[in-house]
Design a protein around this motif. Structure first.
Motif, PDB file in Angstrom:
ATOM      1  N   VAL A  88       3.025  -8.739   5.573  1.00 47.09           N
ATOM      2  CA  VAL A  88       3.708  -7.997   6.644  1.00 47.09           C
ATOM      3  C   VAL A  88       2.839  -7.852   7.886  1.00 47.09           C
ATOM      4  O   VAL A  88       3.365  -7.699   8.988  1.00 47.09           O
ATOM      5  CB  VAL A  88       4.239  -6.624   6.165  1.00 47.09           C
ATOM      6  CG1 VAL A  88       5.282  -6.790   5.076  1.00 47.09           C
ATOM      7  CG2 VAL A  88       3.131  -5.710   5.720  1.00 47.09           C
ATOM      8  N   ASN A 111      10.046  -7.307   6.975  1.00 47.76           N
ATOM      9  CA  ASN A 111      10.155  -5.877   6.729  1.00 47.76           C
ATOM     10  C   ASN A 111       9.584  -5.577   5.342  1.00 47.76           C
ATOM     11  O   ASN A 111       9.965  -6.211   4.357  1.00 47.76           O
ATOM     12  CB  ASN A 111      11.636  -5.477   6.814  1.00 47.76           C
ATOM     13  CG  ASN A 111      11.858  -4.024   6.508  1.00 47.76           C
ATOM     14  OD1 ASN A 111      11.720  -3.605   5.360  1.00 47.76           O
ATOM     15  ND2 ASN A 111      12.203  -3.266   7.516  1.00 47.76           N
ATOM     16  N   LEU A 112       8.677  -4.625   5.281  1.00 47.45           N
ATOM     17  CA  LEU A 112       8.017  -4.273   4.020  1.00 47.45           C
ATOM     18  C   LEU A 112       9.027  -3.900   2.941  1.00 47.45           C
ATOM     19  O   LEU A 112       8.940  -4.369   1.805  1.00 47.45           O
ATOM     20  CB  LEU A 112       7.034  -3.128   4.241  1.00 47.45           C
ATOM     21  CG  LEU A 112       6.343  -2.567   3.002  1.00 47.45           C
ATOM     22  CD1 LEU A 112       5.477  -3.633   2.342  1.00 47.45           C
ATOM     23  CD2 LEU A 112       5.519  -1.353   3.355  1.00 47.45           C
TER      24      LEU A 112
END
Length: 115
Positions: A55, A62-63
């Motif tokens: 990330v 998106n994490l």
């Protein structure tokens, strides 16, 4: 708990999106090629360090999507990403204030011009 099979699919999606080989992806995220091979084969599970590297090096990832599959990839219009925040701060530094208007609770206001 991260579903390893689903995580592998999301990792492959990232690699394909950027049109990278597994070796090139490993180089980008600064891990050994064998680490990517072991993750993609299901031999190893992703470490927190690996996920954070992904990330960090790929801001469109998106994490929450990477870990849980919820959300979207590539991340669109997320104003909480560090690169977006820094960009907005730099733009704000280049702007000059020309007028300030203060509104009071009694319905009156004051205007202050730069000149």
């Amino acid at each position: 708990m991260v579903n390893s099979e689903e995580f592998i699919k999301r990792l492959e999606k990232i690699i394909n999106y950027y049109d990278l080989t597994a070796a090139a992806f490993a180089e980008k995220v600064e891990v050994q090629r064998s680490s990517i091979s072991h993750l993609l084969s299901g031999r190893n599970k992703p470490s927190l360090e690996f996920v954070l590297k992904v990330v960090t090096h790929f801001p469109e990832v998106n994490l929450y999507w990477l870990l849980n599959g919820k959300g979207s990839f590539p991340q669109v219009n997320d104003y909480n990403t560090p690169s977006t925040t820094i960009k907005k701060e730099k733009e704000a530094l280049r702007k000059e204030v020309s007028k300030v208007i203060i509104f009071y609770t009694d319905g009156t206001f004051e205007t202050f011009d730069k000149n």
